[in-house]
Structure formats: structure tokens, C-alpha cells
Design an enzyme around this catalytic site. Structure first.
Site, PDB file in Angstrom:
ATOM      1  N   CYS A 196     -75.049  13.886  55.943  1.00 33.62           N
ATOM      2  CA  CYS A 196     -74.723  14.421  57.431  1.00 33.62           C
ATOM      3  C   CYS A 196     -73.741  15.451  57.052  1.00 33.62           C
ATOM      4  O   CYS A 196     -73.468  16.010  56.284  1.00 33.62           O
ATOM      5  CB  CYS A 196     -74.029  13.156  57.837  1.00 33.62           C
ATOM      6  SG  CYS A 196     -75.329  11.681  57.744  1.00 33.62           S
ATOM      7  N   ARG A 203     -78.309  19.606  57.472  1.00 34.30           N
ATOM      8  CA  ARG A 203     -77.738  18.596  56.591  1.00 34.30           C
ATOM      9  C   ARG A 203     -78.311  17.506  56.904  1.00 34.30           C
ATOM     10  O   ARG A 203     -78.363  16.319  56.269  1.00 34.30           O
ATOM     11  CB  ARG A 203     -76.463  18.385  56.460  1.00 34.30           C
ATOM     12  CG  ARG A 203     -75.691  19.662  56.037  1.00 34.30           C
ATOM     13  CD  ARG A 203     -74.192  19.644  56.132  1.00 34.30           C
ATOM     14  NE  ARG A 203     -73.678  18.721  55.055  1.00 34.30           N
ATOM     15  CZ  ARG A 203     -73.043  19.047  53.902  1.00 34.30           C
ATOM     16  NH1 ARG A 203     -73.238  20.134  53.463  1.00 34.30           N
ATOM     17  NH2 ARG A 203     -72.763  18.080  53.184  1.00 34.30           N
ATOM     18  N   TRP A 229     -78.146  12.198  59.081  1.00 33.56           N
ATOM     19  CA  TRP A 229     -79.507  11.846  58.112  1.00 33.56           C
ATOM     20  C   TRP A 229     -79.330  10.575  58.035  1.00 33.56           C
ATOM     21  O   TRP A 229     -78.456  10.085  57.068  1.00 33.56           O
ATOM     22  CB  TRP A 229     -79.383  12.528  56.926  1.00 33.56           C
ATOM     23  CG  TRP A 229     -80.454  12.419  56.192  1.00 33.56           C
ATOM     24  CD1 TRP A 229     -81.815  13.178  56.472  1.00 33.56           C
ATOM     25  CD2 TRP A 229     -80.872  12.023  54.950  1.00 33.56           C
ATOM     26  NE1 TRP A 229     -82.756  13.031  55.657  1.00 33.56           N
ATOM     27  CE2 TRP A 229     -82.351  12.142  54.788  1.00 33.56           C
ATOM     28  CE3 TRP A 229     -80.311  11.148  54.251  1.00 33.56           C
ATOM     29  CZ2 TRP A 229     -83.009  11.409  53.545  1.00 33.56           C
ATOM     30  CZ3 TRP A 229     -80.750  10.738  52.908  1.00 33.56           C
ATOM     31  CH2 TRP A 229     -82.117  10.889  52.639  1.00 33.56           C
ATOM     32  N   ASN A 272     -69.847  10.907  56.417  1.00 31.13           N
ATOM     33  CA  ASN A 272     -70.911  11.297  55.637  1.00 31.13           C
ATOM     34  C   ASN A 272     -70.862  10.379  54.294  1.00 31.13           C
ATOM     35  O   ASN A 272     -69.890  10.655  53.509  1.00 31.13           O
ATOM     36  CB  ASN A 272     -70.939  12.793  55.230  1.00 31.13           C
ATOM     37  CG  ASN A 272     -72.110  13.271  54.308  1.00 31.13           C
ATOM     38  OD1 ASN A 272     -72.956  12.698  54.232  1.00 31.13           O
ATOM     39  ND2 ASN A 272     -71.957  14.386  53.500  1.00 31.13           N
ATOM     40  N   GLY A 273     -72.008   9.680  53.867  1.00 29.48           N
ATOM     41  CA  GLY A 273     -71.795   8.848  52.789  1.00 29.48           C
ATOM     42  C   GLY A 273     -72.378   7.229  52.910  1.00 29.48           C
ATOM     43  O   GLY A 273     -73.107   7.306  54.155  1.00 29.48           O
ATOM     44  N   GLU A 322     -94.309  23.574  42.186  1.00 27.73           N
ATOM     45  CA  GLU A 322     -93.449  23.914  43.203  1.00 27.73           C
ATOM     46  C   GLU A 322     -94.289  24.332  44.664  1.00 27.73           C
ATOM     47  O   GLU A 322     -93.866  23.872  45.588  1.00 27.73           O
ATOM     48  CB  GLU A 322     -92.675  25.401  42.794  1.00 27.73           C
ATOM     49  CG  GLU A 322     -91.517  25.798  43.727  1.00 27.73           C
ATOM     50  CD  GLU A 322     -90.618  24.913  44.469  1.00 27.73           C
ATOM     51  OE1 GLU A 322     -90.184  25.234  45.581  1.00 27.73           O
ATOM     52  OE2 GLU A 322     -90.419  23.835  44.117  1.00 27.73           O
ATOM     53  N   LYS A 341     -93.581  22.530  48.126  1.00 24.58           N
ATOM     54  CA  LYS A 341     -93.511  23.386  49.370  1.00 24.58           C
ATOM     55  C   LYS A 341     -94.370  23.013  50.568  1.00 24.58           C
ATOM     56  O   LYS A 341     -94.031  22.667  51.582  1.00 24.58           O
ATOM     57  CB  LYS A 341     -93.478  24.948  48.956  1.00 24.58           C
ATOM     58  CG  LYS A 341     -92.359  25.470  48.263  1.00 24.58           C
ATOM     59  CD  LYS A 341     -91.366  25.828  49.319  1.00 24.58           C
ATOM     60  CE  LYS A 341     -89.901  25.202  48.963  1.00 24.58           C
ATOM     61  NZ  LYS A 341     -89.627  24.495  48.055  1.00 24.58           N
ATOM     62  N   GLU A 401     -93.388  19.461  51.617  1.00 28.37           N
ATOM     63  CA  GLU A 401     -92.312  19.368  52.343  1.00 28.37           C
ATOM     64  C   GLU A 401     -92.203  19.901  53.800  1.00 28.37           C
ATOM     65  O   GLU A 401     -91.812  19.292  54.738  1.00 28.37           O
ATOM     66  CB  GLU A 401     -91.290  20.260  51.589  1.00 28.37           C
ATOM     67  CG  GLU A 401     -90.649  19.871  50.354  1.00 28.37           C
ATOM     68  CD  GLU A 401     -89.664  20.871  49.689  1.00 28.37           C
ATOM     69  OE1 GLU A 401     -88.347  20.438  49.662  1.00 28.37           O
ATOM     70  OE2 GLU A 401     -89.996  22.077  49.604  1.00 28.37           O
ATOM     71  N   HIS A 406    -108.693  15.793  32.811  1.00 26.55           N
ATOM     72  CA  HIS A 406    -108.330  14.523  32.732  1.00 26.55           C
ATOM     73  C   HIS A 406    -108.048  13.534  33.919  1.00 26.55           C
ATOM     74  O   HIS A 406    -107.419  12.279  33.769  1.00 26.55           O
ATOM     75  CB  HIS A 406    -107.143  14.445  31.705  1.00 26.55           C
ATOM     76  CG  HIS A 406    -107.455  14.927  30.482  1.00 26.55           C
ATOM     77  ND1 HIS A 406    -108.470  14.761  29.495  1.00 26.55           N
ATOM     78  CD2 HIS A 406    -107.070  16.353  30.052  1.00 26.55           C
ATOM     79  CE1 HIS A 406    -108.513  15.731  28.638  1.00 26.55           C
ATOM     80  NE2 HIS A 406    -107.613  16.506  28.677  1.00 26.55           N
ATOM     81  N   LYS A 426     -81.107  19.004  53.398  1.00 27.19           N
ATOM     82  CA  LYS A 426     -80.779  19.920  52.371  1.00 27.19           C
ATOM     83  C   LYS A 426     -80.401  19.795  50.826  1.00 27.19           C
ATOM     84  O   LYS A 426     -80.826  20.283  50.330  1.00 27.19           O
ATOM     85  CB  LYS A 426     -79.900  21.273  53.017  1.00 27.19           C
ATOM     86  CG  LYS A 426     -79.606  22.589  52.040  1.00 27.19           C
ATOM     87  CD  LYS A 426     -81.006  23.148  52.193  1.00 27.19           C
ATOM     88  CE  LYS A 426     -81.105  24.267  51.111  1.00 27.19           C
ATOM     89  NZ  LYS A 426     -82.487  24.833  50.738  1.00 27.19           N
TER      90      LYS A 426
HETATM   91  C1  BG6 Z   1     -83.564  18.125  48.740  1.00 31.77           C
HETATM   92  C2  BG6 Z   1     -83.778  19.533  49.310  1.00 31.77           C
HETATM   93  O1  BG6 Z   1     -83.080  17.425  49.498  1.00 31.77           O
HETATM   94  O2  BG6 Z   1     -82.670  18.338  47.473  1.00 31.77           O
HETATM   95  C3  BG6 Z   1     -84.607  20.471  48.258  1.00 31.77           C
HETATM   96  O3  BG6 Z   1     -84.769  19.231  50.388  1.00 31.77           O
HETATM   97  C4  BG6 Z   1     -83.819  20.226  47.233  1.00 31.77           C
HETATM   98  O4  BG6 Z   1     -84.890  21.663  48.762  1.00 31.77           O
HETATM   99  C5  BG6 Z   1     -83.302  19.261  46.484  1.00 31.77           C
HETATM  100  O5  BG6 Z   1     -84.468  21.262  46.096  1.00 31.77           O
HETATM  101  C6  BG6 Z   1     -82.065  19.631  45.490  1.00 31.77           C
HETATM  102  O6  BG6 Z   1     -80.996  20.184  45.927  1.00 31.77           O
HETATM  103  P1  BG6 Z   1     -80.124  21.022  45.187  1.00 31.77           P
HETATM  104  O7  BG6 Z   1     -79.128  21.539  46.180  1.00 31.77           O
HETATM  105  O8  BG6 Z   1     -79.324  20.103  44.119  1.00 31.77           O
HETATM  106  O9  BG6 Z   1     -80.958  22.062  44.378  1.00 31.77           O
END
Ligand code: BG6
Length: 611
Positions: free
Chosen positions: A2, A27, A74, A100-101, A484, A488, A491, A507, A606
């Protein structure tokens, strides 16, 4: 994770807190709230579920209060509803808190307090805190004492800020786990979960350490430990400019950050490329050549996109430094009792520097004797302050939840690190070293060139926006890039996608292939090209719709692929940095065409500061 903000000063707290929450919305963005203390013994608490605009619509920007706290959420405990939004308050309305936590023992505390006549309104773990503070206040202790004692009862992790209606001249805050930063002003002081919201008001900040309790008044900030002993914490000046955290004319932060990669790579390589070929790679590492030579094993831990960077790092370090590398999801590593022989270095790759699993995995390895290195993008974050050594990626603030520029700068740093360890161990061929260093210098220009291919990639996005599945294939250092690319797309567009080593396709995933499945194939001119080509012929033989990324002038996919993008020729070990950009743009444009919230995709944050 959060976002928390707090303000005590002379200005209207409502507007200031709302602006602060806007910069923290990446966040967590499923509900938000603000509590204002006008000083008349009560609070004005405004909350709303959903995006911050919902809260903005309910707030009176002319509210005269000059003290307040705010939160964007969050959800971990309790659904994303208005009732579960922060700030939470005590039954008598006298104490409010934002958190936050996670408080792991909240059910037990809730029962204990209910048995003592206290009441609860939400499903959250957090509510137990203001109710506990208020309960302790009724026992006649001071606000600070009640706050400290309540913290002593909580089990779990927290960054927390709290107000008492009858004490409108202080904010009390504390940290154990997730980050909390204090911003120092003249006649006013600020707090926030990270530096970005503070920058438009001050550059002078204090990063709270675990176990710190802070008291903010209009005239100053005091920091104590949980036993009440006053502490001194260094004031740091933050070099970021707030403009860097704006969209700069782009529709989304993600698009802006994709196009910022040439500059981000230049900034990350700055002062890190040797002028003379004979000079060692000038990486700011506290490890001597002897330390690097004695490295027997490297463990890389990370999450999400950073974990994919770790896989490319493994390839580069094993190739260039001939040192064994294990790459683990941090959330798994911390519980697998890792075997840490003498001479082990643990590398935590983390954009934010606050991802709880990565921090815990590094701590676990350090407790078993490993040396620690963080590759991180946020100065002052927990990873940079707990690791023995840090190499900063200078990508600038990354706001889009899906990581892009931080990823390519992580790859650039891993290439330099592999060369640095290799040169200390004498395992790097000087000709190859020179070629890679020259290749790194040329990357920004190549990335500019590839960014200009956006119109072609938009055509791919328009063609495949309604696909229900995607398959990404690559070999060697491009396999993590296939992963990756798939991540993407998942996500931000919510389309199911898989990344696979091209050789592994036959396979299993080959069963997925038919005329409706786009297969994104990464096939640079490298030692894997022939093998990749035959895998793609196998896919084409089953009507797979191949979208190929190849080296300039390579006609190998003619008649096999539906379409091909030609990318500049670079050393194969630098190709991951180039080949990911079109995949970032493809997922971006598909998500935009599907009307998805690109910068704040559903259910994501994030970086996740809770386990
Ligand atoms: C996720 C993010 O919560 O955490 C991703 O949505 C990110 O984009 C992943 O790759 C790891 O985050 P960080 O800050 O440890 O690289």
C-alpha cells in the site's frame, strides 16, 4: 503493498495528501482514504473503494485542516471495499491509523479487545491497531506510550502512521518491514512510503530503519527505538527531480518508460565503461579482486521481471566468469534451506528494493554466511541499506506496474558484473571483452532504432488483440526474454501466454499450436539460430502463426513466418536487451486496444512488501 502519506504543517493537508497519494497509486489502487484533524477533537475521515478519483470526488479541497494522514490500498485482509479502506479508527473515533503490511495475530487481538467491550467495523487486520491504542489510552497512558505498547502487541510487519484527535499537533509513525520515509520542511514535515511524493516539497529526507518510531510535529522530527531511547538517523538529499515522475506527454507511464530505455541505459552505463581497454570495469563494488577470484558460487534471488533478469545474468556470469550460478524465485529460496558453501555471493535483483520475498531471501543467505549484493533501482531502499554492496541501475523512477526500463538496465548491469568478475578471475578473452564493451556503448542507438518500429508492432497488436493465448519462444539468453514477453502480456492485457525454450516446444507446448495461436519467435543470428529455425518449421507445419524477430537482413523465416521484424545486429549476449523492447511494445499496444488499465493492471502492485 500500500501507499501511506502524512502531513503536519501550515498548508491544506487535504490537497497535499491527495497529490501525494496520486504518486503512490502504483503501490495499490483498490481503495483509498484520508483522515484530517481540524483540531476540534474529532477527525474528518473520507474513504472510497476503487481508484483515487473516487476519493477525490468526495474530498473538500478547501478543508482548512493542516494535519492528516492518507492511504491507498492493495488488499491483503478484507475485500477492497469502502469499509475495509484505510484510515481505520477506534470505536470512539479518537484514534485513526493507516498501515502498510500485515498484522498476523489480528484475530487473537480482535477477540481480546471485543471481550473487553471494544467493537470492530471492518474485516481488516489493521483495525486492531487503532482500537488497541484507544483501549490503552483509556488506561490513562500518553498517546506515545499507548502507540508504543500497541506496537509491542502486534506481530507481523508494518509501516504505520497514527493520529489522536485530542493531540492535534503530532503524527506518530513506525516501521518494521515495509519502507517509511520522513520529508523535512520549514514549519512542516511530511511522511510517505517512498520519496516520490516528498520531492515536490523537499529533498531532505530520513529513511526510517526497522524498529524506528517517529514523532512529527510542525517544528521538528524526533526518532526513538521501541524502548523510547532517542535515536539519530542521517538526513539524505535525494537527486531525483519530480518531473521524472510525470508522464511527459505519453499516454501511459509504461509507454514513456519503454521509450526512456535508450537514456536509462546510457545513465546506467555512465562512468562504468573503462576509458582504456586495460582498465578494469569501474563498478562501485567494495569487493577486491581477491574477493571476486574466491567466489565459488553465485545465488541470484528475485521476483517477477527481476527473476527473468536473473536468468540472463546466470547465462552471462557462467559464460564470462566461469562461476556456477543458481537462480531462484525468492519466495521459494527463503524456505528451501539453501546450501551456502564458502565463497558464495547472493545477488538480490529488485527494482524497488522493497520486495519482501527478495529481502528475506537475501537475509536468509546472509545468515548462512553468503556475501550480499543488491542490484536495485531505488536509492535509499531497504535492499540498498541491508546488502553489503549495491549496484544501482539508473533507470529513474519506474511508475508503470509492469517493469520495462528497470529490466533492461538490470541486464546492462549484469553484463558489466559478469565482465568484472571474469576479469578478476582471468576468464574473459580480451577481444570478447572489448567487443561487449563496444556493444554496450552502441545499445542506446540500437534501442532508439527499434523504438521506431512501433507502427509495425501496432499492426501486430491490431491483428492479435483478441487472441486467447500466445506462445513465446527463444533459446539461450533469449529464453528468459521469451518468458518476459509472455509475462508482460499476462500482466497488462490478461491474455494467457507462455514463454518456452524453443527446443522444449516439441516436448509439450507444441500441442497448443494451431491456426489461432500467435507464436512470437526470437531468432537472432547466434549459435542457436539453426536450431531455432527448425523448431519454427515444426510450429509452422502445425499452422502456427509465427511473428519473428530476427537480425537485420536474415531472410530465414520467409515463407515460414506471418511477419518478421528485423533488429540491429549485436553480440548475441547483448541481444536480450534489444529483443525485449518490441515485446514490451506488443503487450502495451494489445492492452491499450483491449481497453486495459496499462499502468495499474488489476490485482498487481509495483512491488509487494508483504509475504
Ligand atoms: C511485482 C511487480 O509486484 O514485483 C513486477 O508487479 C516486479 O513488475 C516484481 O517485477 C518484482 O519487483 P522488484 O521491485 O523486486 O523488482
Amino acid at each position: 503493498m500500500c501507499g501511506i502519506v502524512g502531513y503536519i504543517g501550515q498548508q491544506s493537508a487535504a490537497t497535499l495528501l491527495l497529490e501525494g497519494l496520486k504518486t503512490l497509486e502504483y503501490r495499490g489502487y483498490d481503495s483509498a482514504g484520508i483522515a484530517l484533524a481540524p483540531g476540534d477533537g474529532a477527525f474528518r475521515v473520507t474513504r472510497a473503494s476503487g481508484k483515487l478519483v473516487n476519493l477525490q470526488g468526495r474530498l473538500d479541497p478547501r478543508d482548512p485542516a493542516t494535519l492528516g494522514i492518507g492511504h491507498t490500498r492493495w488488499a491483503t485482509h478484507g475485500r477492497p471495499t469502502e469499509e475495509n479502506a484505510h484510515p481505520h479508527r477506534s470505536g470512539d473515533g479518537k484514534v485513526v491509523a493507516v498501515h502498510n503490511g500485515i498484522f498476523e495475530n489480528f484475530l487473537e487481538l480482535r477477540k481480546e479487545l471485543q471481550d473487553k467491550g471494544e467493537s470492530f467495523l471492518s474485516e481488516t487486520d489493521t483495525e486492531a491497531f487503532p482500537v488497541m491504542v484507544s483501549h490503552l489510552l483509556k488506561g490513562g497512558v500518553t498517546f506515545t506510550e499507548a502507540f508504543r505498547q500497541a506496537l509491542g502487541r502486534m506481530e507481523g510487519i508494518y509501516a504505520i502512521a497514527c493520529l489522536h484527535a485530542d493531540d492535534p499537533n503530532r503524527i506518530l509513525a513506525a516501521r518494521s518491514g515495509p519502507p517509511l520515509v520522513i520529508g523535512l520542511g520549514e514549519g512542516e514535515n511530511f511522511l510517505a512510503s517512498d520519496v516520490v511524493p516528498l520531492l515536490r516539497h523537499t529533498r531532505r529526507v530520513i529513511f526510517l530503519e526497522d524498529g524506528d518510531l517517529a514523532e512529527l510535529t510542525r517544528n521538528g522530527v524526533r526518532i526513538f527505538d521501541l524502548q523510547g531511547k532517542e535515536l539519530h538517523r542521517p538526513i539524505q538529499n535525494i537527486p531525483y527531480d519530480p518531473v521524472a515522475a510525470e508522464k511527459g506527454g505519453f499516454k501511459h507511464f509504461m509507454q514513456k518508460e519503454i521509450f526512456e530505455q535508450p537514456q536509462a541505459i546510457s545513465n546506467t552505463l555512465l562512468n562504468r565503461l573503462p576509458i582504456e581497454a586495460s582498465e578494469p570495469i569501474p563498478l562501485e563494488l567494495p569487493f577486491t579482486d581477491e574477493d571476486l577470484k574466491s567466489l565459488q558460487r553465485i545465488h541470484i534471488v528475485a521476483c517477477g521481471t527481476s527473476w527473468h533478469a536473473g536468468l540472463v545474468g546466470k547465462f552471462l556470469i557462467e559464460q564470462l566468469a566461469r562461476t556456477a550460478v543458481e537462480v531462484d524465485y525468492a519466495s521459494e529460496y527463503r524456505y528451501r534451506e539453501p546450501v551456502i558453501p564458502e565463497g558464495t555471493l547472493i545477488i538480490g535483483i529488485t527494482q524497488s528494493g522493497e520486495t519482501a520475498d527478495t529481502l528475506a531471501a537475501m537475509k536468509e543467505a546472509a545468515s548462512r554466511g553468503a556475501r550480499t549484493l543488491a542490484i536495485c533501482n531505488v536509492l535509499g531502499s531497504t535492499a540498498t541499506r541491508t546488502a553489503e554492496a549495491t549496484i544501482l541501475t539508473h533507470a529513474g523512477p519506474e511508475i508503470g506496474v509492469a517493469s520495462t526500463k528497470a529490466f533492461t538496465t538490470q541486464l546492462a548491469v549484469l553484463t558489466l558484473l559478469a565482465l568484472r568478475i571474469g576479469e578478476a578471475k582471468g576468464t574473459v578473452d580480451p577481444k570478447l571483452r572489448a567487443e561487449l564493451l563496444q556493444g554496450l556503448r552502441e545499445l542506446p542507438a540500437h534501442l532508439e532504432h527499434i523504438s521506431a518500429l512501433e507502427p509495425r508492432i501496432i499492426q501486430w497488436a491490431q491483428r492479435w488483440r483478441d487472441a486467447s493465448d500466445f506462445l513465446y519462444l527463444g533459446r539461450g539468453p533469449l529464453y528468459p526474454i521469451a518468458l518476459e514477453g509472455a509475462l508482460k502480456l499476462k500482466e497488462i492485457s490478461y491474455i494467457h501466454a507462455e514463454g518456452y525454450p524453443a527446443g522444449e516446444m516439441k516436448h509439450g507446448p507444441i500441442a497448443l499450436i494451431d491456426k489461432d495461436l500467435p507464436v512470437v519467435a526470437l531468432m537472432p543470428k547466434d549459435s542457436h539460430r539453426e536450431k531455432t529455425l527448425s523448431n519454427l518449421q515444426e510450429a509452422a507445419a502445425r499452422d502456427g502463426r509465427i511473428l519473428g524477430l530476427v537480425t537485420q537482413g536474415d531472410r530465414g523465416l520467409d515463407g515460414i513466418a506471418e511477419d518478421v521484424l528485423e533488429l540491429p545486429e549485436v553480440h548475441p549476449w547483448l541481444a536480450p536487451i534489444l529483443y525485449v523492447l518490441p515485446l514490451q511494445l506488443l503487450s502495451y499496444h494489445i492492452a491499450v486496444l483491449r481497453g486495459c488499465d496499462v499502468d495499474q493492471p488489476r490485482n498487481l502492485a509495483k512491488s509487494v512488501t508483504v509475504e
